[in-house]
Design an enzyme around this catalytic site. Structure first.
Site, short mmCIF file in Angstrom:
data_model
loop_
_atom_site.label_atom_id
_atom_site.label_comp_id
_atom_site.label_asym_id
_atom_site.label_seq_id
_atom_site.Cartn_x
_atom_site.Cartn_y
_atom_site.Cartn_z
N THR A 16 -68.57 123.68 18.79
CA THR A 16 -70.09 123.29 19.47
C THR A 16 -69.20 121.41 19.95
O THR A 16 -69.48 121.68 19.42
CB THR A 16 -71.29 123.68 19.02
OG1 THR A 16 -72.76 123.17 20.26
CG2 THR A 16 -71.46 122.38 18.15
N ARG A 17 -70.18 122.13 21.50
CA ARG A 17 -70.28 120.41 21.71
C ARG A 17 -71.55 120.00 22.90
O ARG A 17 -71.77 119.48 23.15
CB ARG A 17 -69.26 120.16 22.95
CG ARG A 17 -68.03 119.92 22.23
CD ARG A 17 -66.77 119.76 23.61
NE ARG A 17 -66.25 120.81 24.63
CZ ARG A 17 -66.99 121.07 25.41
NH1 ARG A 17 -67.23 120.37 25.99
NH2 ARG A 17 -66.68 122.60 25.76
N ASN A 18 -72.54 121.09 22.32
CA ASN A 18 -74.62 121.33 22.76
C ASN A 18 -75.55 120.73 21.70
O ASN A 18 -74.59 120.56 20.61
CB ASN A 18 -74.19 122.38 23.35
CG ASN A 18 -73.88 122.38 24.75
OD1 ASN A 18 -74.07 121.49 25.64
ND2 ASN A 18 -72.91 123.30 24.64
#
Lengths: 99, 418
Positions: B194-196
């Site tokens: 993830t990067r969220n």
């Protein structure tokens, strides 16, 4: 052929909903994403281009919703205030004339 | 017992004893490095990039470009390169056989034993790794920004990074991570890349992957975990701030949407290349080294723009699954169906005309407006924490701004060598 229109989603919390009710526009709200209320004001093609140019953080979500998103909060606050003042969602031309 | 990583090689941390380090680097030339290289030094030294022991030589790069394998035949998809300009090579006076000290934030970080200095055509790298030579592709742009020459050689950390709050609990290198999994009694662990900041679509991607991974295992005690592995690297304006990403992912566990028995949040330092299918292979390698058994891959994994098809990553993973020690778990999109009154999978629900799809952009727009979304879409604890992070770390914004880029808390610090 009808002119393409691109919505700007103004998200409606309870406070805003009360203001819309007071000017008779509450029925203009739609429900999106599990009942979250949204008021849509629309831009035409030229207005969409101007918005994306004037507000560089804004993004046209071409993939999912075909809407203009990520406008700064204060810009959308001003749009909402103009809707209340004019008692209409047809505000884009006048709104953009200031930019 | 040896911990075996990608390619069947034992994971060994390349970290020098502090008492030895000071003596070892005395008098060596110092070369300052940028954040991308510092991130990769950490990746190499702690075994995230095992079996790599240093920055790649020409034979490895050639192998990646020609057939996606290192010179020793191990599957590898993204080059890990150290670059210098001709002028820098001349000014530092470095040559093959030298050892130098890489410094970061003005302090010694790693010993670099130079084995090779070489040139390579950057367009060839771009075409092989990204499938395009378009400089608008962020991975190509990063490749074209490399300087004249590549320098290969082994890396040994001489000075451990201090991971700054609030990130410190989340840096769990491969050998430590494997211990944690054993302590938890997990026999299978699935990675969520993830990067969220998570909305419930992301939450259900994790829950769906957990169910897929659980499969035929007995259910009398918890045997399967989800590892959230957030990629922390170069930020772009408009991204969620790193603090909000890592803390909100963990908030899902703290607020009970998951629990200690099935959820752990961690981070890896890496500057995304947006290489789509090739990055999916790289992520599979990275998470193999972290000790995971399964890896979730959704639609357009690590893609950008329209460079890759939505399932190109799945196709490439299938072609190479025999060379990977991790099982891909393919995930369909999750969405909200007002008819069902719930978040559901596009593979399950048939009220297609009523579907309300999650759009990351729309969710960001709601957050930007400061309007709290319904809990079925965005958990209230996550929303409150995003707003708290905006005030505490983001200079008023949950999204990266110029001010954040200039004044943010560094994720890690290299201290003076004691």
């Amino acid at each position: 052929m009808a002119e393409e229109k691109y919505p700007i989603n103004i998200w409606i919390n309870e406070e805003r909903y009360e203001k819309l009710k007071a000017v008779g526009l509450a029925n203009m709200c739609e429900e999106m994403l599990a009942g979250l209320k949204v008021l849509r004001v629309y831009a035409n093609d030229a207005q969409k281009d101007k918005i994306l140019k004037v507000f560089p953080t804004a993004k046209f979500d071409s993939a999912t919703t075909k809407s203009i998103e990520l406008l700064p909060r204060e810009v959308k606050d001003k749009m909402f205030d103009m809707v209340i003042e004019k008692k209409s969602i047809d505000i884009m031309e006048e709104f953009l004339s200031k930019y | 017992m040896a911990e075996i990583g990608h390619g069947g090689k034992e994971i060994v941390e390349r970290i020098m004893d502090p008492a030895q380090a000071k003596e070892k680097i005395k008098g060596l030339k110092e070369i300052p490095i940028r954040s991308q290289i510092a991130n990769e030094v950490i990746g190499i030294a702690y075994g995230f990039f095992s079996p790599l022991e240093g920055f790649m030589g020409k034979a490895d790069l050639d192998g990646i470009c020609k057939n996606m394998h290192l010179a020793n035949g191990v599957l590898w998809s993204i080059p890990i390169l150290f670059d210098l300009s001709d002028a820098e090579i001349s000014d530092y006076g470095i040559k093959v056989g030298d050892s130098v000290v890489l410094t970061y934030q003005g302090n010694p970080m790693a010993l670099f034993e130079i084995e090779e200095i070489y040139e390579y055509d950057k367009k060839t790298i771009c075409q092989a790794v990204y499938g395009t030579t378009d400089d608008k592709h962020p991975g190509c742009a990063r490749t074209y920004a490399y300087k004249d020459k590549f320098i290969a050689g082994k890396i040994t950390l001489v000075n451990k990074p201090i991971i700054n709050p609030p990130y410190d609990p989340y840096f769990i290198p491969p050998l430590e991570m494997r211990k944690r999994f054993k302590e938890k009694g997990w026999v299978r662990v699935v990675a969520h890349q993830t990067r969220n900041v998570p909305h419930t679509g992301h939450e259900w991607l994790m829950k769906g992957a957990w169910l897929q991974t659980y499969g035929e295992l007995p259910i009398d005690k918890p045997l399967v975990g989800v590892l959230v592995n957030a990629i922390i690297g170069e930020k772009r304006k408009g991204d969620y701030i790193d603090e909000a990403i890592i803390l909100t992912q963990d908030e899902l566990r703290k607020s009970g949407y998951f629990g200690d028995h099935n959820h752990l949040t961690s981070l890896t330092f890496w500057d995304m290349r947006y290489a789509g299918p090739k990055e999916a292979i790289f992520h599979a390698i990275l998470r193999t080294n972290l000790g995971l058994t399964h890896h979730m891959f959704g639609r357009d994994h690590a893609g950008v723009g329209t460079y890759y098809g939505p399932y190109d990553a799945h196709i490439l993973l299938e072609q190479h699954k025999n060379e990977l020690s991790i099982t891909p778990v393919y995930s369909m999109n999750w969405l909200y169906c007002p008819h069902c009154g719930e978040v559901t999978s596009e593979g399950l629900c048939n009220h297609k005309n009523e579907w309300q799809k999650f759009s990351g952009t729309v969710i960001r727009s709601i957050i930007l407006d400061g309007v709290k979304p319904p809990r079925l879409i965005f958990r209230p604890e996550v929303f409150d924490l995003v707003m708290e992070c905006a005030e505490k770390y983001g200079f008023g914004s949950p999204f990266v701004t110029d001010e954040y880029l200039q004044n943010r808390i560094p994720v890690f610090t290299i201290p003076p060598l004691a």
